[in-house]
Design a protein around this motif. Structure first.
Motif: not given
Length: 567
Positions: A442-445, A6-13
């Motif tokens: 994606e925002l809604e989900e 999904a667009p923008g779903a990747k995040k670094s942690t």
């Protein structure tokens, strides 16, 4: 199964590190040298009390202090470790994310007790499984869940299946889609369809039975340090596939939970092992050294840039590759002994745990579909746009060759140039609308998941306050709740902006169609105008299909019209 992101779903942690100190045993001589300060810091006292005069004058000491995400003293239970360190990320498995939890430490430091536990004090493996199945029972938005369980051990660099009574040697394979896999590993599957939110399959009891059976087959030996020393690394993997009831009925979320109980490092001078036990200890230390080298390289990678990470030096590090630096939220539980004779083991464990804090992973939701891929729709749209534009250009070129006068040829060139410009603008408008719709979905989900987690946190907080448990637990939960509320507010504001952009996009599309309608009304070249009109209707239909409006009989009617128009 193909996967999409999904667009923008990747995040670094960053990797979460927790330290647990076991109680001092009655048979252990010496004193307690470990102190836990404010559930964050670990202080290691100097084990040598007989300092000479020069050491005292120059203040030479072996005392060391480390700071971690969580620190637990000897009185902490496995439930407390679970609640504070990993309970917040286990629900992500049901939402399509990967989670890895592994215990690291010397032999006899309490790794297996922390991961497996006892009947009265169940370990992290048992508590995590109960949480996953409880979340599945409470979820009313999914049509079907499929839970898969596998359990393996790495003994002397050989992989065995703990779910098979007499397992042979298994080999590691690298799959371009699935990543690192074990060929021939047995997977137990449980189909769990939901009807009105109620599961036909009851709980995690079956998997817990498999876990107990696998632990009974795991290779253990008695040493002078530990009566039931684990001689192998054990990896329990739970895979959860979830099919939802949203507007994409074939969409599947695929999350994995990897729970790893490592064998403990040991010194031959302390264990007095010989023969096969000595060789086992050497292999254990070799694989743990490979893991330590990977942790060191990953820590340097974050500080100094790119660095080679030797994953292939051990099968253990290849199995843990995704958990250390790939697509996974990872928690390291470092177990230590408070005995002064274990000072060097304790310091080494804390050094590796301190380096592990620098490791970053890149977490992304695993989304796939069963029968139809979203990219298939995108390819169909691109193909229609490219193919039909080429056909239009070819027909216009044929009409140009039939015209003898230069003014007529110039007019045809102008019309073709204008058509190219309009077609390019319409294509950009359609692609922009697709991206906006995906972002809104994606925002809604995301907001739906946030509100669900918010409700669960409120329930947990109310239960904790009712029984007056540790206030620190409630404080952590309330802090998490405030973060979720901030995310919901930010997503609502972003949704308003996206809606404005969609309205502007719709206005632009109306203007482009108005230009085409005006050209048709001028009664120009009849053949050209007929092609132009068909092109306009085609783009409208393609946009209608892409935005989810055309289904069933409407799509069949559209293809029937397209065949008759160009026959």
């Amino acid at each position: 199964m193909p996967s999409i992101r999904a667009p923008g779903a990747k995040k670094s942690t960053t990797l979460t590190v927790a330290v647990k100190c076991r109680p001092l045993r009655h048979k252990e001589r010496g004193r307690d040298i470990v102190q836990v300060i404010e559930s964050k810091e670990v202080l290691i006292l100097d084990p040598d009390l007989s300092k000479d005069y020069l050491d005292r004058i120059r203040n030479r000491t072996k005392e060391k202090k480390y700071c971690f995400d969580h620190a637990f003293g000897p009185d902490s239970t496995n439930l407390e470790v679970y609640t504070k360190s990993i309970s917040s990320i286990i629900p992500e498995v049901v939402q399509g994310l990967n989670v890895t939890v592994f215990a690291y430490g010397s032999t006899g430091s309490g790794k297996t007790y922390t991961m497996v536990g006892t009947k009265d004090d169940p370990g992290l493996m048992v508590l995590s499984l109960h949480t996953v199945f409880d979340l599945i029972k409470m979820d009313k938005r999914a049509d079907e869940f499929e839970v898969t369980c596998s359990y393996l051990e790495v003994y002397n660099e050989i992989i065995y299946d703990l779910l098979e009574k007499s397992s042979g040697h298994l080999e590691l394979r690298e799959d371009p889609e699935e990543g690192i896999t074990v060929a021939g590993l047995r997977c137990i599957k449980k189909q769990m369809p939901t009807i009105l939110g109620l599961l036909q399959v009851h709980s995690a009891g079956k998997i817990l039975e498999l876990l107990n059976m696998g632990n009974s087959r795991r290779k253990t030996e008695s040493t002078e340090v530990n009566a039931t020393s684990s001689r192998s690394h054990a990896v329990l993997e739970i895979s959860v596939k979830r099919k939802g009831r949203n507007k994409y009925p074939n969409q599947v979320l695929h999350g994995k939970l990897a729970l790893v109980d490592l064998a403990g490092s040991e010194r031959a001078t302390e264990t007095n092992n010989a023969g096969q036990k000595l060789r086992d200890g050497a292999n254990i230390n070799r694989s743990l050294l490979a893991l330590a080298n990977c942790i060191n390289a990953l820590g340097k990678q974050q500080k100094k840039g790119l660095a080679y990470v030797p994953y292939r030096n051990s099968k253990l590090t290849r199995i843990l590759k995704d958990g250390l630096s790939g697509n996974s939220q990872t928690v390291m539980i470092a177990t230590i002994s408070p005995a002064d004779i274990q000072y060097h083991h304790t310091v080494n464990t804390l050094k590796y745990a301190d380096r592990a804090k620098e490791i970053k992973t890149h977490v992304q939701r695993n989304v796939g579909v069963v029968d139809t891929h979203v990219s298939d729709y995108q390819r169909m749209i691109d193909s229609l746009q490219v193919t039909e534009v080429c056909q239009l250009k070819k027909k216009l070129a044929e009409k140009e060759s039939e015209l003898s006068s230069k003014p007529a040829e110039k007019a045809a060139d102008d019309e073709l140039s204008w058509l190219n410009i309009i077609s390019h603008e319409i294509s950009e408008n359609v692609q922009e609308r697709i991206n906006l719709q995906k972002a809104m979905s994606e925002l809604e989900e995301t907001n739906l998941n946030n509100r669900s987690e918010l409700q669960r946190l409120d329930d947990i907080i109310s239960r904790h306050q009712a029984v007056e448990l540790d206030g620190a637990i409630v404080k952590d939960l309330i802090a998490r709740r405030l973060v979720i509320l901030d995310n919901i507010r930010e997503n609502d504001e972003a949704g308003i902006n996206y809606q404005k952009e969609i309205e502007a996009n719709e206005k632009q599309r109306g203007q482009l169609q108005g230009m085409i309608d005006e050209a048709v009304s001028r009664n120009g070249n009849k053949t050209y105008l007929r092609i132009l009109s068909q092109y306009r209707l085609l783009l409208n239909a393609v946009t209608y299909i892409n935005l989810g409006g055309g289904e069933g009989e409407e799509i069949e009617q559209f293809w029937e019209w397209l065949t008759l128009s160009f026959s």
